[in-house]
Write a protein that holds these residues in place. Structure first.
Motif, PDB file in Angstrom:
ATOM      1  N   GLU A  65       0.834  -1.200   0.000  1.00 56.17           N
ATOM      2  CA  GLU A  65       0.000   0.000   0.000  1.00 56.17           C
ATOM      3  C   GLU A  65       0.868   1.249   0.000  1.00 56.17           C
ATOM      4  O   GLU A  65       1.975   1.260   0.545  1.00 56.17           O
ATOM      5  N   ASP A  66       0.360   2.304  -0.619  1.00 56.76           N
ATOM      6  CA  ASP A  66       1.003   3.608  -0.558  1.00 56.76           C
ATOM      7  C   ASP A  66       0.562   4.339   0.701  1.00 56.76           C
ATOM      8  O   ASP A  66      -0.416   3.965   1.348  1.00 56.76           O
ATOM      9  N   HIS A  67       1.293   5.409   1.029  1.00 53.75           N
ATOM     10  CA  HIS A  67       0.967   6.218   2.198  1.00 53.75           C
ATOM     11  C   HIS A  67       0.679   7.641   1.731  1.00 53.75           C
ATOM     12  O   HIS A  67       1.389   8.161   0.858  1.00 53.75           O
ATOM     13  N   PRO A  68      -0.346   8.298   2.278  1.00 57.92           N
ATOM     14  CA  PRO A  68      -0.686   9.631   1.787  1.00 57.92           C
ATOM     15  C   PRO A  68       0.309  10.720   2.157  1.00 57.92           C
ATOM     16  O   PRO A  68       0.255  11.810   1.595  1.00 57.92           O
ATOM     17  N   VAL A  69       1.216  10.447   3.092  1.00 53.75           N
ATOM     18  CA  VAL A  69       2.163  11.461   3.538  1.00 53.75           C
ATOM     19  C   VAL A  69       3.612  11.035   3.305  1.00 53.75           C
ATOM     20  O   VAL A  69       4.439  11.809   2.834  1.00 53.75           O
ATOM     21  N   VAL A  70       3.944   9.784   3.633  1.00 52.56           N
ATOM     22  CA  VAL A  70       5.324   9.305   3.496  1.00 52.56           C
ATOM     23  C   VAL A  70       5.664   9.120   2.021  1.00 52.56           C
ATOM     24  O   VAL A  70       4.909   8.499   1.272  1.00 52.56           O
ATOM     25  N   ASN A  71       6.802   9.666   1.619  1.00 51.60           N
ATOM     26  CA  ASN A  71       7.230   9.541   0.223  1.00 51.60           C
ATOM     27  C   ASN A  71       7.577   8.099  -0.117  1.00 51.60           C
ATOM     28  O   ASN A  71       8.117   7.364   0.713  1.00 51.60           O
ATOM     29  N   SER A  72       7.267   7.702  -1.359  1.00 50.54           N
ATOM     30  CA  SER A  72       7.601   6.366  -1.853  1.00 50.54           C
ATOM     31  C   SER A  72       8.654   6.454  -2.936  1.00 50.54           C
ATOM     32  O   SER A  72       8.781   7.477  -3.623  1.00 50.54           O
ATOM     33  N   ASP A  73       9.412   5.376  -3.092  1.00 54.39           N
ATOM     34  CA  ASP A  73      10.350   5.277  -4.202  1.00 54.39           C
ATOM     35  C   ASP A  73       9.553   5.208  -5.500  1.00 54.39           C
ATOM     36  O   ASP A  73       8.693   4.338  -5.647  1.00 54.39           O
ATOM     37  N   PRO A  74       9.798   6.106  -6.454  1.00 57.48           N
ATOM     38  CA  PRO A  74       8.998   6.110  -7.686  1.00 57.48           C
ATOM     39  C   PRO A  74       9.112   4.822  -8.489  1.00 57.48           C
ATOM     40  O   PRO A  74       8.191   4.464  -9.227  1.00 57.48           O
ATOM     41  N   GLU A  75      10.228   4.106  -8.361  1.00 62.34           N
ATOM     42  CA  GLU A  75      10.392   2.860  -9.102  1.00 62.34           C
ATOM     43  C   GLU A  75       9.739   1.679  -8.392  1.00 62.34           C
ATOM     44  O   GLU A  75       9.488   0.648  -9.016  1.00 62.34           O
ATOM     45  N   TYR A  76       9.468   1.845  -7.090  1.00 62.64           N
ATOM     46  CA  TYR A  76       8.890   0.751  -6.311  1.00 62.64           C
ATOM     47  C   TYR A  76       7.723   1.295  -5.481  1.00 62.64           C
ATOM     48  O   TYR A  76       7.870   1.573  -4.286  1.00 62.64           O
ATOM     49  N   PRO A  77       6.555   1.457  -6.089  1.00 65.53           N
ATOM     50  CA  PRO A  77       5.389   1.950  -5.342  1.00 65.53           C
ATOM     51  C   PRO A  77       5.112   1.069  -4.127  1.00 65.53           C
ATOM     52  O   PRO A  77       5.175  -0.156  -4.204  1.00 65.53           O
TER      53      PRO A  77
END
Length: 280
Positions: A65-77
């Motif tokens: 799952e993604d997080h609405p505040v914590v940044n994610s690695d663009p290559e690894y959602p």
């Protein structure tokens, strides 16, 4: 693969295994998952793995799952980058279950240490099954049918401008969960309130209320008492990080607390959170 229990309540260290290999071996992964259900959090030292390995291993448990505040690695959602270096402020130094504000809180997470201070920056995990089991009998009866709401707004939203905070709340409205949930795989009863929990939704009934003080502060005092159970040392395990360490935990039966005692030293962690189900 070897497993060494760390405390009588929670936690085990796993050695002689590579999680990249485990992500490609159903048999090896099954052993790790079985150990996770037993010990609730597992620790692995010196894991030289790539981000691809990290995500692949986490996906063995389920979708990320993604997080609405914590940044994610663009290559690894789904791979959140929790980097702390520019500010003393932290969201993680409270006892909490991740995503309690979601209708389906995460099943668990895989957290990898990229960089950490030489001293400090430990993380504590808590066995919330034991926290429930050792409640006084009258309290267990009182809370068995209670439900509570949890919100992202008072934590992550608190530092945002008003419009941005309200937008965060609209897009991630408070979720309602049982105060005592049943673990879907082990059948254990779990005390399921944490720092995201704001209030009970069905406490103010004729059975519980005689006077106004029973509503406020009565309900909030009960909630604060339940929240305090996570701070009992006998239910905890504490891990001192080294670069290359990985922790895997069951978010359904634990809480954790990232100790914020290391600033201005940097602390860089990468976390893959796994989608969960609706608590019951």
């Amino acid at each position: 693969m070897k497993i060494r229990q760390i405390t009588p309540s929670i936690g085990a260290q796993v050695t002689e295994v590579h999680l990249g290999e485990a992500s490609r071996s159903p048999e090896l992964f099954a052993l790790i998952k079985s150990a996770l259900l037993k010990h609730k959090v597992l620790f692995f030292r010196n894991q030289e793995i790539t981000r691809g390995d990290h995500v692949a291993f986490a996906r063995c448990f389920g979708d990320l799952e993604d997080h609405p505040v914590v940044n994610s690695d663009p290559e690894y959602p789904g791979l959140g980058l929790i980097y702390r270096s520019e500010s003393r402020h932290s969201y993680e130094n409270v006892y909490h279950s991740d995503g309690l504000w979601r209708p389906k809180p995460p099943m668990g997470a895989v957290l990898r240490c990229i960089e950490c201070p030489e001293v400090g920056g430990d993380t504590i995990w808590v066995n919330m099954v034991q926290a429930y089991e050792e409640l006084p009998e009258d309290i267990r009866k009182k809370i068995q049918n209670l439900r509570a709401k949890s919100s992202i707004e008072p934590s992550f939203g608190a530092v945002m401008p008003q419009e941005q905070r309200q937008k965060l709340d609209r897009e991630n409205p408070p979720a309602e969960h049982p105060v005592v949930r049943t673990h879907p795989e082990t059948g254990e009863k779990v005390l399921f309130v944490g720092s995201f929990t704001t209030h009970f939704v069905n406490h103010n009934t004729p059975e519980n209320i005689r006077h106004g003080i029973d509503k406020t502060p009565g309900a909030s005092l009960l909630l604060n008492y339940l929240l305090s159970r996570a701070s009992i040392p006998e239910y905890q395990v504490r891990w001192s990080w080294q670069p290359g360490d990985i922790a895997v935990w069951d978010n359904r039966s634990t809480q954790h607390y990232a100790v914020n005692d290391y600033w201005p030293a940097p602390r860089k962690m990468e976390r893959a959170a796994i989608l969960g189900d609706v608590p019951y």
